[in-house]
Design a protein around this motif. Structure first.
Motif, PDB file in Angstrom:
ATOM      1  N   LYS A   2       8.947  20.137  17.360  1.00 17.33           N
ATOM      2  CA  LYS A   2      10.221  19.833  18.000  1.00 17.33           C
ATOM      3  C   LYS A   2      10.260  18.377  18.431  1.00 17.33           C
ATOM      4  CE  LYS A   2      10.817  24.518  19.614  1.00 17.33           C
ATOM      5  NZ  LYS A   2      10.895  25.410  20.751  1.00 17.33           N
ATOM      6  N   ASN A   3      11.470  17.891  18.667  1.00 15.96           N
ATOM      7  CA  ASN A   3      11.681  16.500  19.019  1.00 15.96           C
ATOM      8  C   ASN A   3      10.872  16.097  20.260  1.00 15.96           C
ATOM      9  OD1 ASN A   3      12.802  13.940  18.773  1.00 15.96           O
ATOM     10  ND2 ASN A   3      14.491  14.445  20.133  1.00 15.96           N
ATOM     11  N   ASP A   8       6.184  13.406  22.780  1.00 13.32           N
ATOM     12  CA  ASP A   8       4.967  13.486  23.597  1.00 13.32           C
ATOM     13  C   ASP A   8       3.736  13.111  22.786  1.00 13.32           C
ATOM     14  OD1 ASP A   8       6.480  14.270  25.762  1.00 13.32           O
ATOM     15  OD2 ASP A   8       6.000  16.408  25.560  1.00 13.32           O
ATOM     16  N   SER A   9       3.697  13.572  21.552  1.00  7.97           N
ATOM     17  CA  SER A   9       2.586  13.251  20.671  1.00  7.97           C
ATOM     18  C   SER A   9       2.514  11.749  20.385  1.00  7.97           C
ATOM     19  CB  SER A   9       2.734  14.030  19.356  1.00  7.97           C
ATOM     20  OG  SER A   9       1.729  13.685  18.456  1.00  7.97           O
TER      21      SER A   9
END
Length: 78
Positions: A2-3, A8-9
């Motif tokens: 997901k966006n 976050d990644s």
């Protein structure tokens, strides 16, 4: 992914670049990479542009710039 998870990644990755390349050893390595791979992009051999060497120089330059951008983004993401 997901966006939000992707964002976050990406933040974690940018922070890792910042953490690694902000250390004294990381700065030493970055200085070496810049000195060797962040110079003239148009390479010549015997007075003629060497297309293959120029392409390699551009690729090396892009890697150095990628590291610099990630490090800068990691500092902003702190």
């Amino acid at each position: 992914m997901k966006n939000r998870e992707l964002q976050d990644s990406l933040k974690l990755l940018n922070r890792a670049y910042f953490n690694v390349f902000s250390t004294p050893d990381g700065e030493l390595i970055m200085d070496d990479l810049q000195r060797h791979y962040d110079g003239t992009l148009l390479k010549k051999a015997d007075g003629v542009v060497d297309v293959h060497a120029s392409i390699a120089a551009i690729g090396s330059h892009k890697v150095v710039k990628h590291i610099e951008d990630r490090k800068r983004n990691g500092q902003l993401a702190r």
